[in-house]
Write a protein that holds these residues in place. Structure first.
Motif, PDB file in Angstrom:
ATOM      1  N   MET A 136      49.646  11.556  -1.515  1.00 30.43           N
ATOM      2  CA  MET A 136      48.896  10.875  -2.563  1.00 30.43           C
ATOM      3  C   MET A 136      48.052   9.758  -1.939  1.00 30.43           C
ATOM      4  O   MET A 136      48.547   9.023  -1.083  1.00 30.43           O
ATOM      5  CB  MET A 136      49.856  10.287  -3.593  1.00 30.43           C
ATOM      6  CG  MET A 136      49.159   9.473  -4.666  1.00 30.43           C
ATOM      7  SD  MET A 136      50.324   8.731  -5.827  1.00 30.43           S
ATOM      8  CE  MET A 136      50.713  10.174  -6.794  1.00 30.43           C
ATOM      9  N   ILE A 137      46.797   9.656  -2.364  1.00 27.23           N
ATOM     10  CA  ILE A 137      45.915   8.573  -1.939  1.00 27.23           C
ATOM     11  C   ILE A 137      45.858   7.558  -3.078  1.00 27.23           C
ATOM     12  O   ILE A 137      45.602   7.919  -4.229  1.00 27.23           O
ATOM     13  CB  ILE A 137      44.485   9.077  -1.633  1.00 27.23           C
ATOM     14  CG1 ILE A 137      44.504  10.206  -0.596  1.00 27.23           C
ATOM     15  CG2 ILE A 137      43.590   7.921  -1.198  1.00 27.23           C
ATOM     16  CD1 ILE A 137      44.914   9.812   0.779  1.00 27.23           C
ATOM     17  N   SER A 138      46.091   6.287  -2.750  1.00 29.91           N
ATOM     18  CA  SER A 138      46.086   5.212  -3.734  1.00 29.91           C
ATOM     19  C   SER A 138      45.312   4.025  -3.186  1.00 29.91           C
ATOM     20  O   SER A 138      45.098   3.905  -1.981  1.00 29.91           O
ATOM     21  CB  SER A 138      47.516   4.730  -4.025  1.00 29.91           C
ATOM     22  OG  SER A 138      48.339   5.759  -4.461  1.00 29.91           O
ATOM     23  N   ASN A 139      44.955   3.130  -4.082  1.00 29.15           N
ATOM     24  CA  ASN A 139      44.356   1.873  -3.681  1.00 29.15           C
ATOM     25  C   ASN A 139      45.488   0.920  -3.309  1.00 29.15           C
ATOM     26  O   ASN A 139      46.484   0.830  -4.040  1.00 29.15           O
ATOM     27  CB  ASN A 139      43.529   1.306  -4.831  1.00 29.15           C
ATOM     28  CG  ASN A 139      42.608   0.197  -4.391  1.00 29.15           C
ATOM     29  OD1 ASN A 139      43.023  -0.742  -3.718  1.00 29.15           O
ATOM     30  ND2 ASN A 139      41.356   0.295  -4.797  1.00 29.15           N
ATOM     31  N   LEU A 140      45.351   0.213  -2.210  1.00 33.10           N
ATOM     32  CA  LEU A 140      46.383  -0.726  -1.778  1.00 33.10           C
ATOM     33  C   LEU A 140      46.688  -1.760  -2.854  1.00 33.10           C
ATOM     34  O   LEU A 140      47.827  -2.202  -2.975  1.00 33.10           O
ATOM     35  CB  LEU A 140      45.955  -1.414  -0.472  1.00 33.10           C
ATOM     36  CG  LEU A 140      46.928  -2.452   0.099  1.00 33.10           C
ATOM     37  CD1 LEU A 140      48.281  -1.815   0.428  1.00 33.10           C
ATOM     38  CD2 LEU A 140      46.328  -3.119   1.326  1.00 33.10           C
ATOM     39  N   LYS A 141      45.698  -2.123  -3.670  1.00 38.35           N
ATOM     40  CA  LYS A 141      45.951  -3.111  -4.723  1.00 38.35           C
ATOM     41  C   LYS A 141      47.027  -2.635  -5.691  1.00 38.35           C
ATOM     42  O   LYS A 141      47.699  -3.452  -6.316  1.00 38.35           O
ATOM     43  CB  LYS A 141      44.662  -3.469  -5.470  1.00 38.35           C
ATOM     44  CG  LYS A 141      44.167  -2.410  -6.428  1.00 38.35           C
ATOM     45  CD  LYS A 141      42.943  -2.882  -7.199  1.00 38.35           C
ATOM     46  CE  LYS A 141      42.420  -1.826  -8.129  1.00 38.35           C
ATOM     47  NZ  LYS A 141      43.334  -1.376  -9.157  1.00 38.35           N
ATOM     48  N   THR A 190      38.146  -3.090   0.077  1.00 36.27           N
ATOM     49  CA  THR A 190      39.062  -2.150  -0.560  1.00 36.27           C
ATOM     50  C   THR A 190      39.759  -1.355   0.531  1.00 36.27           C
ATOM     51  O   THR A 190      39.111  -0.923   1.486  1.00 36.27           O
ATOM     52  CB  THR A 190      38.313  -1.161  -1.470  1.00 36.27           C
ATOM     53  OG1 THR A 190      37.671  -1.880  -2.513  1.00 36.27           O
ATOM     54  CG2 THR A 190      39.253  -0.139  -2.087  1.00 36.27           C
ATOM     55  N   THR A 191      41.046  -1.162   0.376  1.00 34.65           N
ATOM     56  CA  THR A 191      41.802  -0.310   1.297  1.00 34.65           C
ATOM     57  C   THR A 191      42.484   0.785   0.507  1.00 34.65           C
ATOM     58  O   THR A 191      43.119   0.515  -0.517  1.00 34.65           O
ATOM     59  CB  THR A 191      42.850  -1.112   2.087  1.00 34.65           C
ATOM     60  OG1 THR A 191      42.160  -2.019   2.962  1.00 34.65           O
ATOM     61  CG2 THR A 191      43.744  -0.204   2.922  1.00 34.65           C
ATOM     62  N   PHE A 192      42.335   2.011   0.978  1.00 32.61           N
ATOM     63  CA  PHE A 192      43.046   3.153   0.414  1.00 32.61           C
ATOM     64  C   PHE A 192      44.174   3.514   1.361  1.00 32.61           C
ATOM     65  O   PHE A 192      44.029   3.423   2.580  1.00 32.61           O
ATOM     66  CB  PHE A 192      42.098   4.339   0.211  1.00 32.61           C
ATOM     67  CG  PHE A 192      41.081   4.075  -0.847  1.00 32.61           C
ATOM     68  CD1 PHE A 192      41.397   4.234  -2.189  1.00 32.61           C
ATOM     69  CD2 PHE A 192      39.811   3.628  -0.521  1.00 32.61           C
ATOM     70  CE1 PHE A 192      40.467   3.963  -3.183  1.00 32.61           C
ATOM     71  CE2 PHE A 192      38.875   3.353  -1.503  1.00 32.61           C
ATOM     72  CZ  PHE A 192      39.210   3.522  -2.837  1.00 32.61           C
ATOM     73  N   GLY A 250      49.149   6.243   6.127  1.00 38.94           N
ATOM     74  CA  GLY A 250      47.901   5.821   6.752  1.00 38.94           C
ATOM     75  C   GLY A 250      47.039   5.015   5.819  1.00 38.94           C
ATOM     76  O   GLY A 250      47.396   4.772   4.662  1.00 38.94           O
ATOM     77  N   SER A 251      45.863   4.626   6.348  1.00 38.34           N
ATOM     78  CA  SER A 251      44.944   3.784   5.583  1.00 38.34           C
ATOM     79  C   SER A 251      43.511   3.971   6.045  1.00 38.34           C
ATOM     80  O   SER A 251      43.252   4.462   7.146  1.00 38.34           O
ATOM     81  CB  SER A 251      45.312   2.307   5.752  1.00 38.34           C
ATOM     82  OG  SER A 251      45.032   1.875   7.078  1.00 38.34           O
TER      83      SER A 251
END
Length: 153
Positions: free
Chosen positions: A2-7, A51-53, A64-65
């Motif tokens: 799953m890809i998410s926003n770090l926030k 923004t970091t994903f 990862g990021s």
């Protein structure tokens, strides 16, 4: 995966900061670990930039990021914004995760009207070229040969 926003997953901030510092502190030797953490805290504010994903496995483990930053090279303040902090946990490399994260940042930028992106890499020029990035220059950065690339989308 799953890809998410770090926030939305702030509990991963310290692990990411540790990974990033271990991987790239030689490129910015003047930046302390605490400064890195403080800069990364801005990613939790929900702004377009920075923004970091992040990628997680089905158990919520961080894999990862990749980030979108206003600045990433002190020698090129005229270039903005930057794809940066593309990192994949060592055991997960070679599975396409880095490309997936890069594409997510590219899409985020495109969706928000950003037509040109920049990056620099000491060793992954071929990966980025496969994703459509073009060579801008090759030059030393803090004593390390790097490739600067751009993407128009």
């Amino acid at each position: 995966m799953m890809i998410s926003n770090l926030k939305d997953k702030p509990h991963h901030l310290m692990t990411l900061a540790q990974w990033h510092h271990a991987e790239w502190s030689y490129l910015n030797p003047q930046r302390s670990f605490d400064e890195r953490v403080q800069e990364m805290r801005e990613d939790l504010e929900g702004k377009l930039i920075p923004t970091t994903f992040i990628a997680e496995d089905e158990h919520g483990n961080l894999l990862g990021s990749a980030s979108l930053l206003a600045q990433d090279m002190s020698s090129h303040p005229e270039l903005t914004p930057w794809l940066a902090s593309v990192y994949v946990e060592v055991s997960q490399r070679g599975k396409g995760l880095g490309s997936t994260l890069v594409r997510r940042v590219m899409q985020h930028a495109k969706d928000n009207g950003i037509g040109r992106l920049y990056l620099y890499t000491p060793d992954q020029e071929q990966l980025y070229a496969r994703l459509g990035w073009q060579l801008l220059s090759r030059e030393p950065y803090n004593g390390t040969p790097v490739t600067i690339m751009s993407l128009d989308q």
